[in-house]
Design a protein around this motif. Structure first.
Motif, mmCIF file in Angstrom:
data_model
loop_
_atom_site.group_PDB
_atom_site.id
_atom_site.type_symbol
_atom_site.label_atom_id
_atom_site.label_comp_id
_atom_site.label_asym_id
_atom_site.label_seq_id
_atom_site.Cartn_x
_atom_site.Cartn_y
_atom_site.Cartn_z
ATOM 1 N N ALA A 53 86.010 23.891 36.380
ATOM 2 C CA ALA A 53 85.824 25.261 35.907
ATOM 3 C C ALA A 53 84.362 25.677 36.007
ATOM 4 O O ALA A 53 84.042 26.785 36.464
ATOM 5 N N VAL A 54 83.450 24.777 35.620
ATOM 6 C CA VAL A 54 82.022 25.082 35.690
ATOM 7 C C VAL A 54 81.564 25.220 37.138
ATOM 8 O O VAL A 54 80.915 26.194 37.523
ATOM 9 N N VAL A 55 81.890 24.225 37.958
ATOM 10 C CA VAL A 55 81.435 24.223 39.349
ATOM 11 C C VAL A 55 81.978 25.429 40.105
ATOM 12 O O VAL A 55 81.229 26.161 40.773
ATOM 13 N N TRP A 56 83.273 25.660 40.000
ATOM 14 C CA TRP A 56 83.879 26.748 40.756
ATOM 15 C C TRP A 56 83.420 28.109 40.252
ATOM 16 O O TRP A 56 83.158 29.009 41.051
ATOM 17 N N ALA A 57 83.302 28.278 38.929
ATOM 18 C CA ALA A 57 82.880 29.574 38.383
ATOM 19 C C ALA A 57 81.457 29.900 38.814
ATOM 20 O O ALA A 57 81.159 31.034 39.222
ATOM 21 N N MET A 58 80.546 28.925 38.744
ATOM 22 C CA MET A 58 79.161 29.185 39.118
ATOM 23 C C MET A 58 79.029 29.419 40.616
ATOM 24 O O MET A 58 78.271 30.290 41.062
ATOM 25 N N ASP A 59 79.758 28.655 41.406
ATOM 26 C CA ASP A 59 79.704 28.860 42.855
ATOM 27 C C ASP A 59 80.275 30.218 43.254
ATOM 28 O O ASP A 59 79.709 30.927 44.091
ATOM 29 N N GLU A 60 81.403 30.570 42.653
ATOM 30 C CA GLU A 60 82.021 31.852 42.986
ATOM 31 C C GLU A 60 81.109 33.002 42.599
ATOM 32 O O GLU A 60 80.961 33.974 43.341
ATOM 33 N N TRP A 61 80.461 32.904 41.433
ATOM 34 C CA TRP A 61 79.537 33.944 40.996
ATOM 35 C C TRP A 61 78.356 34.046 41.952
ATOM 36 O O TRP A 61 77.918 35.139 42.311
ATOM 37 N N THR A 62 77.841 32.898 42.389
ATOM 38 C CA THR A 62 76.710 32.891 43.306
ATOM 39 C C THR A 62 77.058 33.561 44.625
ATOM 40 O O THR A 62 76.282 34.359 45.158
ATOM 41 N N VAL A 63 78.230 33.247 45.153
ATOM 42 C CA VAL A 63 78.665 33.859 46.408
ATOM 43 C C VAL A 63 78.774 35.371 46.261
ATOM 44 O O VAL A 63 78.328 36.135 47.125
ATOM 45 N N ALA A 64 79.332 35.822 45.131
ATOM 46 C CA ALA A 64 79.540 37.257 44.926
ATOM 47 C C ALA A 64 78.233 38.004 44.709
ATOM 48 O O ALA A 64 78.143 39.206 45.011
ATOM 49 N N ASN A 65 77.207 37.326 44.191
ATOM 50 C CA ASN A 65 75.978 38.014 43.803
ATOM 51 C C ASN A 65 74.752 37.598 44.611
ATOM 52 O O ASN A 65 73.650 38.064 44.321
ATOM 53 N N ALA A 66 74.936 36.752 45.605
ATOM 54 C CA ALA A 66 73.798 36.208 46.355
ATOM 55 C C ALA A 66 72.915 37.301 46.956
ATOM 56 O O ALA A 66 71.685 37.181 46.961
ATOM 57 N N ALA A 67 73.526 38.364 47.444
ATOM 58 C CA ALA A 67 72.748 39.419 48.102
ATOM 59 C C ALA A 67 71.829 40.146 47.131
ATOM 60 O O ALA A 67 70.832 40.755 47.549
ATOM 61 N N GLU B 185 65.441 33.026 42.238
ATOM 62 C CA GLU B 185 66.650 32.931 41.415
ATOM 63 C C GLU B 185 67.697 32.061 42.100
ATOM 64 O O GLU B 185 68.338 31.213 41.455
ATOM 65 N N LEU B 186 67.878 32.273 43.392
ATOM 66 C CA LEU B 186 68.834 31.451 44.141
ATOM 67 C C LEU B 186 68.422 29.985 44.129
ATOM 68 O O LEU B 186 69.250 29.094 43.934
ATOM 69 N N ALA B 187 67.121 29.747 44.305
ATOM 70 C CA ALA B 187 66.638 28.368 44.360
ATOM 71 C C ALA B 187 66.810 27.658 43.022
ATOM 72 O O ALA B 187 66.948 26.430 42.976
ATOM 73 N N GLY B 188 66.821 28.426 41.921
ATOM 74 C CA GLY B 188 66.935 27.815 40.608
ATOM 75 C C GLY B 188 68.356 27.557 40.149
ATOM 76 O O GLY B 188 68.569 26.828 39.166
ATOM 77 N N LEU B 189 69.324 28.103 40.838
ATOM 78 C CA LEU B 189 70.718 27.959 40.403
ATOM 79 C C LEU B 189 71.232 26.519 40.408
ATOM 80 O O LEU B 189 71.982 26.135 39.503
ATOM 81 N N PRO B 190 70.891 25.681 41.395
ATOM 82 C CA PRO B 190 71.389 24.297 41.340
ATOM 83 C C PRO B 190 70.970 23.568 40.068
ATOM 84 O O PRO B 190 71.760 22.809 39.496
ATOM 85 N N GLU B 191 69.741 23.794 39.614
ATOM 86 C CA GLU B 191 69.288 23.138 38.391
ATOM 87 C C GLU B 191 70.072 23.636 37.182
ATOM 88 O O GLU B 191 70.411 22.861 36.285
ATOM 89 N N VAL B 192 70.375 24.936 37.176
ATOM 90 C CA VAL B 192 71.172 25.503 36.079
ATOM 91 C C VAL B 192 72.572 24.884 36.080
ATOM 92 O O VAL B 192 73.107 24.515 35.023
ATOM 93 N N GLN B 193 73.164 24.770 37.263
ATOM 94 C CA GLN B 193 74.493 24.180 37.368
ATOM 95 C C GLN B 193 74.490 22.725 36.926
ATOM 96 O O GLN B 193 75.369 22.282 36.177
ATOM 97 N N LEU B 194 73.476 21.973 37.362
ATOM 98 C CA LEU B 194 73.384 20.569 36.980
ATOM 99 C C LEU B 194 73.218 20.427 35.469
ATOM 100 O O LEU B 194 73.856 19.568 34.839
ATOM 101 N N ASP B 195 72.378 21.276 34.881
ATOM 102 C CA ASP B 195 72.172 21.214 33.435
ATOM 103 C C ASP B 195 73.454 21.509 32.685
ATOM 104 O O ASP B 195 73.776 20.837 31.677
#
Length: 203
Positions: free
Chosen positions: A165-179, A185-195
């Motif tokens: 749920a965490v992985v898919w929700a964060m990835d889906e949000w990133t794809v939808a909002n990447a532009a 902000e994009l570079a910092g998302l992996p650390e947020v997901q890992l945390d």
């Protein structure tokens, strides 16, 4: 419907699948215009149906090609490799690599967009990719629990559900909002997901 039997020359096939990937990622599956894709490639409908039996078959071919390219670019280790060092550092390296590929490889972001399409047909290629991702997460959790990096206070089945749920929700949000996100902000998302995963699952 009878399956098409023609084989496109490699360059024409790559161009067609690239245009189709753009269309599906932009419009979604149902609203994607097969006519627009075909016209853009200078093909007639009869010519297209010589190579692909349907819009769904074209979608499946796009998914298959993009999935193979993404897997090759990512080079994800087997989950068992996470037991060889610090588990969470290994997971962090993988999430960082995913983010880098998404930034640097346009096809990776197109594939991610197709992966999360709500109206995508449940064809064999997409179902296989989703099943493989789920299986990797399942095995990684087992490895983490065995090594003491992932807690065992919750049933494994519930941990699997929460992690996905965490992985898919964060990835889906990133794809939808990447532009709309700045590069930092994009570079910092992996650390947020890992945390988020560590807070949820760590022992």
């Amino acid at each position: 419907m009878t399956r098409a039997v023609g084989v496109l020359p490699p360059r024409r096939r790559a161009a067609l699948l690239g245009a189709a990937a753009e269309e599906f990622a932009r419009a979604g599956y149902e609203r994607a215009s097969l006519n627009r894709v075909i016209r853009g490639q200078g093909m007639s409908k009869s010519s297209f149906y010589h190579y692909f039996a349907s819009k769904e078959e074209l979608f499946d071919a796009v998914v298959e090609d993009l999935a193979q390219a993404a897997a090759a670019a990512l080079g994800a280790p087997p989950p068992e490799a996470l037991a060889e060092g610090d588990f969470w550092s290994g997971v962090g390296d993988l999430t960082a690599r995913l983010a880098r590929i998404a930034r640097e490889e346009p096809d990776a972001m197109r594939f991610a967009a197709l992966f999360y399409l709500s109206d995508a047909p449940a064809g064999a290629p997409l179902a296989a990719v989703r099943a493989a991702v789920d299986a990797w997460i399942d095995r990684a959790l087992e490895v983490g629990r065995a090594g003491g990096a992932v807690g065992d206070g919750l049933p494994l089945a519930l941990q699997r559900h929460l992690a996905k749920a965490v992985v898919w929700a964060m990835d889906e949000w990133t794809v939808a909002n990447a532009a709309d996100l700045a590069a930092p902000e994009l570079a910092g998302l992996p650390e947020v997901q890992l945390d988020a995963l560590r807070r949820l699952l760590a022992a």
